[in-house]
Scaffold this motif. Structure first.
Motif, PDB file in Angstrom:
ATOM      1  N   LEU A  76       0.814  -1.002  -0.058  1.00  0.00           N
ATOM      2  CA  LEU A  76      -0.162   0.033  -0.064  1.00  0.00           C
ATOM      3  C   LEU A  76       1.443   1.460   0.288  1.00  0.00           C
ATOM      4  O   LEU A  76       0.280   2.016  -0.988  1.00  0.00           O
ATOM      5  N   GLY A  79       2.379   1.811  -3.697  1.00  0.00           N
ATOM      6  CA  GLY A  79       1.034   2.299  -4.209  1.00  0.00           C
ATOM      7  C   GLY A  79       1.012   3.121  -3.569  1.00  0.00           C
ATOM      8  O   GLY A  79       1.116   3.850  -5.294  1.00  0.00           O
ATOM      9  N   GLU A 133       1.034   6.528  -6.973  1.00  0.00           N
ATOM     10  CA  GLU A 133      -0.077   6.866  -7.523  1.00  0.00           C
ATOM     11  C   GLU A 133      -0.908   6.131  -7.982  1.00  0.00           C
ATOM     12  O   GLU A 133      -1.307   6.457  -9.372  1.00  0.00           O
ATOM     13  N   SER A 187      -3.460   1.964  -7.845  1.00  0.00           N
ATOM     14  CA  SER A 187      -3.712   1.198  -6.668  1.00  0.00           C
ATOM     15  C   SER A 187      -3.295  -0.621  -6.264  1.00  0.00           C
ATOM     16  O   SER A 187      -2.243  -0.077  -7.468  1.00  0.00           O
ATOM     17  N   ARG A 188      -3.502  -1.177  -5.464  1.00  0.00           N
ATOM     18  CA  ARG A 188      -2.407  -1.944  -5.162  1.00  0.00           C
ATOM     19  C   ARG A 188      -2.567  -3.566  -6.417  1.00  0.00           C
ATOM     20  O   ARG A 188      -2.288  -4.464  -6.603  1.00  0.00           O
ATOM     21  N   SER A 189      -3.743  -3.142  -6.696  1.00  0.00           N
ATOM     22  CA  SER A 189      -4.439  -3.772  -8.313  1.00  0.00           C
ATOM     23  C   SER A 189      -3.325  -4.516  -9.122  1.00  0.00           C
ATOM     24  O   SER A 189      -2.619  -5.453 -10.151  1.00  0.00           O
ATOM     25  N   SER A 190      -2.555  -3.072  -9.574  1.00  0.00           N
ATOM     26  CA  SER A 190      -1.139  -3.149 -10.276  1.00  0.00           C
ATOM     27  C   SER A 190      -0.055  -3.687  -9.621  1.00  0.00           C
ATOM     28  O   SER A 190       0.502  -4.714 -10.481  1.00  0.00           O
TER      29      SER A 190
END
Length: 222
Positions: free
Chosen positions: A49, A52, A56, A58-61
């Motif tokens: 987190l 991320g 800038e 989201s953690r999905s990246s």
């Protein structure tokens, strides 16, 4: 030690190909920021987190590139070895006409942060105090580095015993110098170059070798 600069992200590097589609950051970006946090704040602060937020995204990246935080930490260790251990091995293997010239090649690793990242090295060593698996990787890396320095001395006629002893003196002195966070200006260090070389090797260096090393350092600073 100078304050560590903010890492250059892939998307901000004009020499890298532009990102396409919906991709905002790369695996390299995640590693760059994770490495920077490791050095500045320690491994406990290397969190998905937090990285991320700095990127800038989201953690999905994150999960496009890494299976888990553990996977990222393993990648950081691989990156450390590829940077810091490999560069010492390469410089110890460089051709040299004398042992003093060979030691100057070794020194070149440590006068350019782009070659040997001392902050990263000691961040990993601090990490190893709390993680046995990382301690094993540190020990193996030190063995490889010492082996390369020992072989460097042996190629120039030192007995295995003398080569091993001198390699340890040279390698541990160099790491210790950085561990003490010395702020001595490079100009002052270079005044002692001849004495250092003779002390480490038992051989008086040729003037042209010292001149070449000083010119190399001046070129890096310029």
């Amino acid at each position: 030690m100078a304050e560590r600069a903010t890492p250059l992200l892939h998307r901000d590097d004009p020499e890298k190909a532009p990102l396409v589609g919906h991709v905002k950051v790369t695996r390299e970006d995640w590693l760059n920021v994770a490495r920077d946090i490791l050095v500045s704040d320690g491994v406990s602060e290397v969190k998905v987190l937090a990285i991320g937020a700095r990127l800038e995204v989201s953690r999905s990246s994150f999960y496009w590139y890494f299976k888990s935080r553990k996977d990222l930490l393993n990648a950081l260790l691989d990156d450390w070895e590829a940077r810091n251990t490999a560069v010492i091995l390469r410089h110890c293997a460089m051709p040299a006409d004398s042992i003093t010239q060979a030691v100057c090649n070794f020194f070149r690793c440590f006068v350019d942060e782009r070659l040997f990242d001392q902050g990263l090295d000691f961040a990993v060593r601090e990490w190893a105090r709390r993680d046995g698996a990382v301690r094993k990787r540190i020990d193996l890396a030190d063995q490889k580095r010492l082996g390369a320095v020992t072989a460097m001395f042996e190629r120039h006629g030192y007995t295995p015993y003398d080569a091993d002893a001198r390699a340890r003196i040279l390698y541990f002195m160099q790491l210790g110098y950085h561990a003490l966070d010395q702020t001595e200006p490079m100009e002052e260090r270079l005044k002692r170059l001849e004495g250092y070389l003779e002390g480490f090797t038992g051989v008086r260096p040729a003037p042209e070798e010292c001149a070449a090393f000083r010119a190399h350092v001046a070129g890096r600073e310029g």
